[in-house]
Design a protein around this motif. Structure first.
Motif, PDB file in Angstrom:
ATOM      1  N   ASN A 188      43.965  44.417  33.655  1.00 25.32           N
ATOM      2  CA  ASN A 188      42.979  43.806  32.762  1.00 25.32           C
ATOM      3  C   ASN A 188      43.460  43.974  31.324  1.00 25.32           C
ATOM      4  O   ASN A 188      44.037  45.009  30.986  1.00 25.32           O
ATOM      5  N   ARG A 193      34.763  55.529  31.108  1.00 24.54           N
ATOM      6  CA  ARG A 193      34.589  54.161  31.600  1.00 24.54           C
ATOM      7  C   ARG A 193      33.254  53.694  31.047  1.00 24.54           C
ATOM      8  O   ARG A 193      32.355  54.508  30.872  1.00 24.54           O
ATOM      9  N   HIS A 229      41.007  55.228  43.933  1.00 25.68           N
ATOM     10  CA  HIS A 229      42.407  55.114  43.510  1.00 25.68           C
ATOM     11  C   HIS A 229      43.343  55.759  44.535  1.00 25.68           C
ATOM     12  O   HIS A 229      44.412  55.227  44.847  1.00 25.68           O
ATOM     13  N   TRP A 257      47.181  50.741  43.443  1.00 24.26           N
ATOM     14  CA  TRP A 257      47.709  51.563  42.345  1.00 24.26           C
ATOM     15  C   TRP A 257      49.050  52.096  42.813  1.00 24.26           C
ATOM     16  O   TRP A 257      49.224  52.365  44.016  1.00 24.26           O
ATOM     17  N   MET A 284      43.689  53.494  47.307  1.00 18.85           N
ATOM     18  CA  MET A 284      44.524  52.339  46.953  1.00 18.85           C
ATOM     19  C   MET A 284      45.984  52.726  46.720  1.00 18.85           C
ATOM     20  O   MET A 284      46.753  51.929  46.184  1.00 18.85           O
ATOM     21  N   GLU A 318      43.135  53.330  32.054  1.00 17.42           N
ATOM     22  CA  GLU A 318      42.084  54.216  32.568  1.00 17.42           C
ATOM     23  C   GLU A 318      42.500  55.683  32.532  1.00 17.42           C
ATOM     24  O   GLU A 318      43.669  55.994  32.333  1.00 17.42           O
ATOM     25  N   PHE A 344      35.620  45.924  43.969  1.00 20.73           N
ATOM     26  CA  PHE A 344      35.692  47.304  43.485  1.00 20.73           C
ATOM     27  C   PHE A 344      34.385  48.040  43.770  1.00 20.73           C
ATOM     28  O   PHE A 344      33.340  47.426  43.934  1.00 20.73           O
TER      29      PHE A 344
HETATM   30  O1  ASC Z   1      40.866  50.250  40.561  1.00 27.22           O
HETATM   31  C1  ASC Z   1      40.091  49.686  39.814  1.00 27.22           C
HETATM   32  O2  ASC Z   1      39.762  48.366  39.890  1.00 27.22           O
HETATM   33  C2  ASC Z   1      38.782  48.094  38.886  1.00 27.22           C
HETATM   34  C3  ASC Z   1      39.193  46.970  37.993  1.00 27.22           C
HETATM   35  O3  ASC Z   1      40.386  47.284  37.343  1.00 27.22           O
HETATM   36  C4  ASC Z   1      39.415  45.679  38.775  1.00 27.22           C
HETATM   37  O4  ASC Z   1      38.232  45.189  39.270  1.00 27.22           O
HETATM   38  C5  ASC Z   1      38.656  49.354  38.167  1.00 27.22           C
HETATM   39  O5  ASC Z   1      37.893  49.523  37.129  1.00 27.22           O
HETATM   40  C6  ASC Z   1      39.419  50.280  38.737  1.00 27.22           C
HETATM   41  O6  ASC Z   1      39.499  51.542  38.371  1.00 27.22           O
END
Ligand code: ASC
Length: 549
Positions: free
Chosen positions: A439, A283, A514, A361, A517, A444, A162
């Motif tokens: 996670n 974050r 994002h 994503w 991704m 987020e 990341f």
């Molecule tokens: O896309 C992401 O990946 C990381 C984490 O979820 C995995 O390392 C994170 O904070 C994002 O926003």
């Protein structure tokens, strides 16, 4: 009137946060020059790509491009990329006064510094519903020391790497990295020096007793920011080019892709300067505060305040961010009411996924991969096989069996390039639905940006959107029109827009990584009404050889 700009895009070594790094500049600057125009003007920007080995494309963020969908500047959607050495001309009408942005829209290139502001003033004889003495621009960004290509490779590798938190946050292209973190050696001075003039703090000079309009825009790659001026309150009056029913704040939360105007009155102790600070929220931050100086004349501009800079709100005070979202309403006397009902409702579940071992994503389990032939060209020239034009992406997710509060039972997604075909002039609701990431106990914030339109922000809520319960409570009385809106953790955001702009328009998370991704969907409407495409947007994918010299 025509406003003509001639730009050269280059890589140059700059030290915006004192650390020397290759930066993409426009005519030698990052942020680039501010585009100034009046409502109704035609803006012409002649862009020469002098990046030695990289394509580019520039998006005019918040400009609807009515009648010029090919000038939206979105590589893969509305144009082929501008090749190194090539010159491309963007031409579009700015049909609405307000504060807008521009930035690279090619991969994650924006984060190398290709960013700037567009200010559209009212037509002669019209005035704003508020008064101020001075107008100032404040563009906020975050800054990484790793190159974008390095980061992009990490994101598309197994194992996934990341981008992490930015090294610094910048106010008008200036920040401060703590060079001593790099170690004591002499050679460090060459790459990081706090005496470099590139990274002296930005100074905003005001006259005592006067009111300033601060046009604050954010083009961060990742971070949500809180903006604050020590000892001063601010009154929010504009958001994404629309007048807001004024409300007072101590700090302004701003998501990537948003613009606000706030009024700030210089009515404090005149004998000193004040800190302007930005801090990362949403974050868990590891980025230091961003600092600038509010200078009261006639005090010397560079005198640092002796006070401790206000640290800003704690990063996880989510309820105050939601309160601000709820507070933003259209200004009385300037309300454009939305159509009372939608013709179509598209629910988009936002999830983090894996696909063949890659981290992605997706929306309703589809991660967007942009085709090599831009959609606008493929549709206009009826190039079948350029993308999947037979299927429509899913309109919903299996809500009854999906727990948004846990890691998904099945994290697999698929990749796709199919797009939503909207009936021309129909009214479309989009419900953005957030969920847990891969996670544990983590959801987020995603700032969503729509090209080609403004949408009404009908509401925000916690948990799963329930059509019966929440659908009845949407704000149809005074919703604000915007082009970028946050989706809060474990929550939903409801939007409405009219599909009245012939073209192909991307709707995506404004976080660079994002988007890269796959966090995007694409809408098309009225493509048969789109005029003749300029030959300059052609030349890639299935349109090789279409371009006339
Ligand atoms: O896309 C992401 O990946 C990381 C984490 O979820 C995995 O390392 C994170 O904070 C994002 O926003």
């Amino acid at each position: 009137r025509i406003r003509h700009y001639k730009w050269e895009i280059k890589y140059e070594y700059k030290s915006p946060d004192c650390f020397k790094k290759l930066t993409i500049t426009i005519n030698g600057r990052s942020p680039g020059p501010t585009i100034l125009a009046q409502q109704g003007d035609t803006v012409v920007v002649e862009v020469k790509n002098s990046l030695p080995t990289e394509n580019t494309a520039i998006h005019w963020h918040g400009i609807r491009q009515r009648g010029t969908p090919w000038s939206d500047g979105t590589e893969g959607v509305t144009q082929c990329p501008i090749l190194p050495g090539d010159t491309f001309i963007y031409k579009f009408v700015v049909d609405k006064a307000g504060t807008f942005l521009y930035h690279a829209h090619y991969g994650m290139q924006r984060q190398e510094g290709l960013v700037g502001t567009i200010i559209v003033s009212l037509p002669e004889g019209e005035s704003e519903p508020f008064t101020y003495d001075h107008d100032h621009n404040i563009l906020l960004t975050d800054w990484y020391h790793k190159s974008t290509s390095d980061q992009a490779i990490g994101l598309s590798s197994i194992p996934f790497v990341f981008v992490g938190e930015p090294q610094s946050v910048l106010i008008n292209g200036r920040g401060r990295f703590n060079c001593s973190l790099l170690g004591p050696s002499n050679s460090v001075k060459e790459v990081c020096s706090t005496t470099n003039s590139d990274c002296s703090p930005y100074v905003l000079t005001v006259k005592p007793g006067k009111t300033s309009r601060l046009r604050i825009g954010s083009l961060t790659s990742l971070s949500t920011l809180s903006f604050q001026v020590e000892g001063h309150k601010m009154i929010v009056v504009e958001a994404d080019g629309h007048y807001v029913e004024p409300f007072e704040v101590e700090n302004l939360y701003i998501y990537s892709g948003e613009t606000y105007s706030v009024l700030l009155k210089a009515n404090q102790d005149l004998s000193r300067n004040y800190w302007i600070t930005i801090n990362v929220v949403g974050r868990k931050p590891s980025t230091p505060l961003g600092l600038a100086i509010l200078n009261y004349l006639p005090n010397p501009p560079k005198t640092l305040p002796k006070t401790v800079p206000p640290p800003g709100p704690v990063w996880n005070h989510t309820s105050s961010r939601k309160s601000q979202s709820h507070a933003i309403k259209a200004r009385h006397g300037f309300i454009q009411t939305p159509p009372p009902k939608a013709d179509r409702v598209i629910v988009l579940l936002n999830t983090q996924n894996t696909m063949d071992g890659y981290t992605k994503w997706s929306l309703n389990n589809v991660s967007l991969t942009l085709p090599i032939t831009p959609y606008l060209i493929a549709l206009k020239y009826k190039l079948t096989n350029a993308f999947d034009d037979q299927t429509s992406p899913p309109e919903n997710y299996d809500s009854a069996n999906y727990d948004i509060y846990s890691i998904p039972r099945n994290v697999n997604a698929t990749s796709g390039n199919a797009i939503y075909k909207l009936d021309f002039n129909s009214t479309v609701d989009v419900i953005l639905q957030n969920a847990n990431t891969m996670n544990p106990e983590n959801s987020e914030t995603h700032p969503w940006h729509l090209h080609g339109h403004n949408f009404w922000v009908l509401g925000f809520g916690d948990g799963k959107f329930d059509r019966e319960r929440d659908g009845k409570k949407l704000n149809l009385v005074n919703p604000i029109l915007k082009n970028t809106v946050p989706l809060h953790p474990y929550g939903w955001t409801a939007l409405r827009f009219q599909a009245d702009n012939p073209g192909v328009w991307i709707f995506h998370c404004h976080i660079e990584s994002h988007f890269y991704m796959g966090m995007a969907v694409v809408f098309q409407e009225g493509v048969s009404m789109v005029g003749k495409l300029p030959s300059s947007i052609l030349g890639c994918g299935a349109t090789k050889g279409f371009r006339r010299p």
